[in-house]
Design a protein around this motif. Sequence first.
Motif, PDB file in Angstrom:
ATOM      1  N   SER A   1      11.879   0.687  -9.480  1.00 32.61           N
ATOM      2  CA  SER A   1      11.032   1.494 -10.371  1.00 32.61           C
ATOM      3  C   SER A   1      11.772   2.791 -10.709  1.00 32.61           C
ATOM      4  CB  SER A   1       9.721   1.811  -9.668  1.00 32.61           C
ATOM      5  OG  SER A   1       9.985   2.686  -8.593  1.00 32.61           O
ATOM      6  N   PRO A   2      11.356   3.499 -11.776  1.00 30.35           N
ATOM      7  CA  PRO A   2      11.993   4.781 -12.102  1.00 30.35           C
ATOM      8  C   PRO A   2      11.988   5.733 -10.904  1.00 30.35           C
ATOM      9  CG  PRO A   2      10.545   4.090 -13.882  1.00 30.35           C
ATOM     10  CD  PRO A   2      10.367   3.101 -12.777  1.00 30.35           C
ATOM     11  N   GLN A   3      10.880   5.742 -10.143  1.00 32.90           N
ATOM     12  CA  GLN A   3      10.804   6.634  -8.971  1.00 32.90           C
ATOM     13  C   GLN A   3      11.837   6.217  -7.912  1.00 32.90           C
ATOM     14  OE1 GLN A   3       8.812   9.413  -8.811  1.00 32.90           O
ATOM     15  NE2 GLN A   3      10.119   9.819  -7.045  1.00 32.90           N
ATOM     16  N   GLU A   4      11.942   4.903  -7.672  1.00 31.99           N
ATOM     17  CA  GLU A   4      12.912   4.418  -6.679  1.00 31.99           C
ATOM     18  C   GLU A   4      14.339   4.734  -7.120  1.00 31.99           C
ATOM     19  OE1 GLU A   4      10.270   0.649  -4.975  1.00 31.99           O
ATOM     20  OE2 GLU A   4      11.676   0.338  -6.628  1.00 31.99           O
ATOM     21  N   LEU A   5      14.581   4.604  -8.416  1.00 31.63           N
ATOM     22  CA  LEU A   5      15.929   4.923  -8.917  1.00 31.63           C
ATOM     23  C   LEU A   5      16.227   6.401  -8.714  1.00 31.63           C
ATOM     24  CD1 LEU A   5      15.927   2.756 -12.181  1.00 31.63           C
ATOM     25  CD2 LEU A   5      17.455   2.469 -10.222  1.00 31.63           C
ATOM     26  N   GLU A   6      15.217   7.233  -8.974  1.00 30.86           N
ATOM     27  CA  GLU A   6      15.426   8.672  -8.817  1.00 30.86           C
ATOM     28  C   GLU A   6      15.643   9.024  -7.338  1.00 30.86           C
ATOM     29  OE1 GLU A   6      12.519  10.985 -10.992  1.00 30.86           O
ATOM     30  OE2 GLU A   6      12.975  12.697  -9.681  1.00 30.86           O
TER      31      GLU A   6
ATOM     32  N   ALA B   1      20.854  -0.045  -8.766  1.00 30.85           N
ATOM     33  CA  ALA B   1      20.891   1.427  -8.724  1.00 30.85           C
ATOM     34  C   ALA B   1      22.183   1.933  -9.363  1.00 30.85           C
ATOM     35  CB  ALA B   1      20.808   1.892  -7.268  1.00 30.85           C
ATOM     36  N   ASP B   2      22.106   3.135  -9.940  1.00 32.57           N
ATOM     37  CA  ASP B   2      23.289   3.791 -10.494  1.00 32.57           C
ATOM     38  C   ASP B   2      23.881   4.650  -9.376  1.00 32.57           C
ATOM     39  OD1 ASP B   2      25.178   5.264 -11.763  1.00 32.57           O
ATOM     40  OD2 ASP B   2      23.889   5.906 -13.428  1.00 32.57           O
ATOM     41  N   LEU B   3      25.074   4.288  -8.937  1.00 34.41           N
ATOM     42  CA  LEU B   3      25.646   4.975  -7.764  1.00 34.41           C
ATOM     43  C   LEU B   3      26.021   6.426  -8.061  1.00 34.41           C
ATOM     44  CD1 LEU B   3      27.771   2.150  -6.093  1.00 34.41           C
ATOM     45  CD2 LEU B   3      25.354   2.661  -5.881  1.00 34.41           C
ATOM     46  N   ARG B   4      25.947   6.818  -9.356  1.00 34.80           N
ATOM     47  CA  ARG B   4      26.245   8.228  -9.692  1.00 34.80           C
ATOM     48  C   ARG B   4      25.009   9.110  -9.564  1.00 34.80           C
ATOM     49  NH1 ARG B   4      28.694   6.185 -15.275  1.00 34.80           N
ATOM     50  NH2 ARG B   4      26.685   5.206 -15.064  1.00 34.80           N
ATOM     51  N   GLN B   5      23.862   8.490  -9.252  1.00 33.52           N
ATOM     52  CA  GLN B   5      22.600   9.244  -9.171  1.00 33.52           C
ATOM     53  C   GLN B   5      22.751  10.390  -8.157  1.00 33.52           C
ATOM     54  OE1 GLN B   5      19.725   8.594 -10.896  1.00 33.52           O
ATOM     55  NE2 GLN B   5      18.707  10.301  -9.881  1.00 33.52           N
ATOM     56  N   PRO B   6      22.502  11.637  -8.575  1.00 36.54           N
ATOM     57  CA  PRO B   6      22.659  12.747  -7.620  1.00 36.54           C
ATOM     58  C   PRO B   6      21.530  12.799  -6.598  1.00 36.54           C
ATOM     59  CG  PRO B   6      21.970  13.551  -9.790  1.00 36.54           C
ATOM     60  CD  PRO B   6      22.152  12.082  -9.924  1.00 36.54           C
TER      61      PRO B   6
ATOM     62  N   LYS C   1       0.826  -1.221   0.000  1.00 36.86           N
ATOM     63  CA  LYS C   1       0.000   0.000   0.000  1.00 36.86           C
ATOM     64  C   LYS C   1       0.856   1.266   0.000  1.00 36.86           C
ATOM     65  CE  LYS C   1      -4.471  -1.556   1.090  1.00 36.86           C
ATOM     66  NZ  LYS C   1      -4.708  -2.717   1.931  1.00 36.86           N
ATOM     67  N   ASP C   2       2.111   1.177   0.459  1.00 34.00           N
ATOM     68  CA  ASP C   2       3.008   2.345   0.419  1.00 34.00           C
ATOM     69  C   ASP C   2       3.838   2.374  -0.862  1.00 34.00           C
ATOM     70  OD1 ASP C   2       2.183   3.195   2.933  1.00 34.00           O
ATOM     71  OD2 ASP C   2       3.534   1.763   3.895  1.00 34.00           O
ATOM     72  N   GLY C   3       3.541   1.487  -1.788  1.00 37.15           N
ATOM     73  CA  GLY C   3       4.260   1.459  -3.065  1.00 37.15           C
ATOM     74  C   GLY C   3       5.616   0.766  -2.978  1.00 37.15           C
ATOM     75  N   LEU C   4       5.882   0.038  -1.896  1.00 38.91           N
ATOM     76  CA  LEU C   4       7.199  -0.592  -1.725  1.00 38.91           C
ATOM     77  C   LEU C   4       7.223  -1.986  -2.359  1.00 38.91           C
ATOM     78  CD1 LEU C   4       7.846   0.314   2.023  1.00 38.91           C
ATOM     79  CD2 LEU C   4       8.577   1.542  -0.028  1.00 38.91           C
ATOM     80  N   SER C   5       8.338  -2.282  -3.003  1.00 36.64           N
ATOM     81  CA  SER C   5       8.490  -3.597  -3.627  1.00 36.64           C
ATOM     82  C   SER C   5       9.334  -4.494  -2.712  1.00 36.64           C
ATOM     83  CB  SER C   5       9.198  -3.457  -4.970  1.00 36.64           C
ATOM     84  OG  SER C   5      10.510  -2.987  -4.749  1.00 36.64           O
ATOM     85  N   PRO C   6       9.266  -5.818  -2.904  1.00 39.57           N
ATOM     86  CA  PRO C   6      10.139  -6.712  -2.125  1.00 39.57           C
ATOM     87  C   PRO C   6      11.612  -6.336  -2.283  1.00 39.57           C
ATOM     88  CG  PRO C   6       8.475  -7.990  -3.274  1.00 39.57           C
ATOM     89  CD  PRO C   6       8.336  -6.586  -3.772  1.00 39.57           C
ATOM     90  N   LEU C   7      11.999  -5.905  -3.494  1.00 42.65           N
ATOM     91  CA  LEU C   7      13.408  -5.581  -3.724  1.00 42.65           C
ATOM     92  C   LEU C   7      13.842  -4.403  -2.850  1.00 42.65           C
ATOM     93  CD1 LEU C   7      15.998  -6.118  -5.311  1.00 42.65           C
ATOM     94  CD2 LEU C   7      15.141  -4.636  -7.131  1.00 42.65           C
ATOM     95  N   LEU C   8      12.991  -3.374  -2.776  1.00 45.22           N
ATOM     96  CA  LEU C   8      13.366  -2.214  -1.967  1.00 45.22           C
ATOM     97  C   LEU C   8      13.480  -2.601  -0.483  1.00 45.22           C
ATOM     98  CD1 LEU C   8      13.876   0.822  -2.612  1.00 45.22           C
ATOM     99  CD2 LEU C   8      11.746   1.245  -1.419  1.00 45.22           C
TER     100      LEU C   8
END
Length: 582
Positions: free
Chosen positions: A492-497, A523-528, A463-470
Amino acid sequence: MARAAGPERRLLAIYTGGTIGMRSERGVLVPGKGLAAVLRTLPMFHDGAHAQARGLPEDTLVLPPACPDQRVVYTVLECQPLFDSSDMTITEWVQIAQTIERHYGQYHGFVVIHGTDTMAFAASVLSFMLENLQKTVILTGAQVPIHALWNDGRENLLGALLLAGQYVIPEVCLFFQKQLFRGNRVTKVDTRRFAAFCSPNLPPLATVGADVTINRELVRRVRGQGRLVVNSSMERDVGLLRLYPGIPATLVRVFLQPPLKGVVMETFGSGNGPTKPDLLRELRVAAERGLIIVNCTHCLQGAVTSDYGTGTALAGAGTISGSDMTSEAALAKLSYVLGLPGLSLDGRKELLARDLRGEMTPPAADALRPSLRGSTLGRGVAQLLSLSQEADDVREALAPSLACAAAHAGDLEALQALAELGGDLSLEDFGGQTPLHSAARGGQAGVVAMLLQRGLDVNARDKDGLSPLLLAVRGRHQGVIGLLRAAGACLSPQELEDSGTELCRLASRADCEGLRAWWQAGADLRQPGYDGCSALHVAEAAGNLEVAALLQSLQGGPGDQALGPYPGLHSSSSGSAAWCLT
Ligand SMILES: NC(=O)C[C@H](N)C(=O)O
């Protein structure tokens, strides 16, 4: 169980071979192709005028009306190659189960046309492989080919089609000579007579005469709304050993050697055997090594009891009672239980002692589930299991929460027990979490592997939009992350952002484990982060060289090293080219 409603009932008839379609070649019977073409010429199996008027496709047959407002329409899938059932193995039965799974949504019921020699084995194996069955599956065949003037094939096949078309009997059944049996209760008892099968310890589910009589109290009820699960990872290293007077201990020792993992031992009378110390020692040594030995009587009727010293001596050597199971059912159950992933030896023995598919008359309740009594959760599941059928609503309401709790605790036995109860392990609890979420949060790799094998949605959101992976990333559960990624989980794109800010926070705390978990999840570790700085900036600004070095080594790109088939998840599909349906 109910009479099926609706004007048209669609069936799939899977033709695997057997005498019913055999032809004589050089004086011996061999499997014959083209059963559908034979049926098309027989008015009792095809109403051509109706098919034409309805514009039914070429490959579709329709029975003449059995009742005024309903038609049974069926398609015959012919296997390639066709088998004398003596040549069939678990591999072919897995393929039948997978065929049923593939077509489950399109048809109201299924008829499996099979040779009689191993039909009792096939029916038993299918009954364990098909979990949460909500449709009728009937195996049938014949002692004499259907194109012979005097034969049993026509009556058997027509009866199976009519029953599967007109009734919802959510079990794997076997129809022969006017009787519908539970598939895992039968055994072949005659090589020639048309009454080739009997069900010694359970009366027929239905009998067909001038009327159809259904023994409603015997038909298993559908429990829960769980989707069909095909358990195709059946253990093949199982065997059958029949004791005889004077059997040498050395022979028993040779038989019980690895790779054998389980054996059905056919014993005398009510489960008795020789009590020679050397023989008992061989049994004990094998049982202590982890071999499961199920004691079944070689008598046609009756059960294993503890009435005799010669029987309790076998139990004392570590064998477990097969109650009133047929050897065919016990072997199939052993193969099923040993194939379930992640269970302890005690957990497997407990499942074997329990009635799973109506294959045994349930033993007294107090003898059951010793390991489930070990924990509070287990006691809850054990109580649920013992509720009467009328309490299904209560059970269904509680099952998702209990399943989540069991998954979080890594309690595979409790989860398996819930699944056996008909509990749908993909159902969400009140917070919208599936057991996969709970297992991922708890870092329970064994449970995650088991749930993925059952086909749970790897990217489900709560219900909070969380996936097993997160949840696994947050818990830094590397083993679980690897399993989820291999099964196709992605952020998801949102989680990556959003990950940028979290990565910066982890870098500021020098949390290398946390950074690795995000990397492993893709995840891309360069994500600001929110202020435009990356985790590397943060580590360098803080003068944390170890973290900076780690980030530099990992930030070549997302951690895709875990991608690729997860061993065991897709293994069942391999080899299907060897035996396919045309
Ligand atoms: N009646 C039969 O079907 C026997 C045959 N040998 C088979 O099992 O395929």
